[in-house]
Scaffold this active site. Structure first.
Site, PDB file in Angstrom:
ATOM      1  N   GLY A   1       0.794  -1.231   0.000  1.00 49.27           N
ATOM      2  CA  GLY A   1       0.000   0.000   0.000  1.00 49.27           C
ATOM      3  C   GLY A   1       0.824   1.279   0.000  1.00 49.27           C
TER       4      GLY A   1
ATOM      5  N   ASP B   1       1.466   5.095 -10.771  1.00 48.49           N
ATOM      6  CA  ASP B   1       1.494   5.419  -9.341  1.00 48.49           C
ATOM      7  C   ASP B   1       1.280   6.913  -9.118  1.00 48.49           C
ATOM      8  OD1 ASP B   1       1.918   2.777  -8.855  1.00 48.49           O
ATOM      9  OD2 ASP B   1       4.009   2.969  -8.262  1.00 48.49           O
TER      10      ASP B   1
ATOM     11  N   LYS C   1       7.946   9.610  -7.909  1.00 48.34           N
ATOM     12  CA  LYS C   1       8.249   8.191  -7.990  1.00 48.34           C
ATOM     13  C   LYS C   1       9.726   8.017  -8.302  1.00 48.34           C
ATOM     14  CE  LYS C   1       7.065   3.779  -8.213  1.00 48.34           C
ATOM     15  NZ  LYS C   1       6.494   3.029  -7.085  1.00 48.34           N
TER      16      LYS C   1
ATOM     17  N   GLY D   1       8.757  -1.340  -4.452  1.00 48.02           N
ATOM     18  CA  GLY D   1       8.908  -2.482  -3.566  1.00 48.02           C
ATOM     19  C   GLY D   1       9.484  -2.093  -2.224  1.00 48.02           C
TER      20      GLY D   1
END
Length: 223
Positions: free
Chosen positions: A16, A51, A39, A119
């Site tokens: 999340g 994203d 990002k 990640g």
């Protein structure tokens, strides 16, 4: 760099981070801190970072000029994989100078920058550079996303141990309530355990509950 840059990492993939990043940006903007998201490296996309799109939907900000200029998404690779593999498939390396320059540019216009990783902390960016190595170089404080899912205690403690071993600052543990175990007993015990662990080992760090979101709260934004 006087503007704080917080790095959003997670205990694993799918915990999340993207929702947490967008939620915190929306919250802090509403509290009067001019906040933008970036990002670090986006994989599995072409030209536009999905994203960053989700951040803007959550923030209800609309598409920003910094998105059009790619400052918020300086490196995008097409294959949905760890960056070290995605770069090989696309046949080009990550331009870390371009990423850093974009981050610095954002700090000149905003009060806070939230930089979302790909990640977890140990994800390889190249064959020789891990995400946590990049953080050691930049010295960004970390917001670590965890949850009450079964197994998250182990993953959270390993991530916290890695931060401590590398001398990195934990700014906050963001507890994602969208990712709870279906067993309420496990969820409550996980929350209680992690709060106690944080108080003992990272007393300076904040605990931030990331509330549940209804799907209808998100809307598509023009770009």
């Amino acid at each position: 760099m006087s503007t704080p840059v917080y790095f959003i990492s997670g205990i694993d993939t799918g915990i999340g981070k993207t929702y947490t990043t967008g939620y915190l940006a929306k919250l802090w903007n509403e509290q009067g801190q001019k906040t933008i998201t970036q990002k670090l490296v986006q994989t599995g996309n072409v030209d536009i970072s999905e994203d960053i799109q989700q951040h803007r939907e959550i923030m209800q900000s609309g598409w920003l000029a910094e998105d059009d200029s790619k400052l918020t998404m300086p490196e995008i690779f097409s294959y949905p994989a760890s960056p070290h593999l995605a770069t090989k498939i696309d046949g080009r390396e990550i331009d870390f100078y371009k990423i850093s320059a974009a981050t610095i540019s954002l700090t000149e216009k905003y009060d806070v920058v939230l930089l979302e990783g790909a990640g977890g902390l140990m994800v390889p960016l190249t064959d020789t550079l891990l995400t946590i190595d990049y953080l050691v170089d930049k010295k960004f404080p970390i917001i670590l996303v965890s949850s009450g899912r079964l197994g998250s205690i182990n993953h959270t403690l390993l991530s916290l141990e890695a931060l401590k071993n590398r001398g990195l600052e934990l700014y906050a543990l963001a507890y994602n309530l969208n990712d709870e175990s279906q067993d309420e007993l496990i969820s409550k015990d996980t929350s209680d355990y992690l709060k106690n662990y944080l108080a003992l080992h990272f007393p300076q760090a904040q605990w931030i509950d990331i509330p549940k979101i209804e799907s209808q709260q998100l809307r598509k934004i023009p770009r």
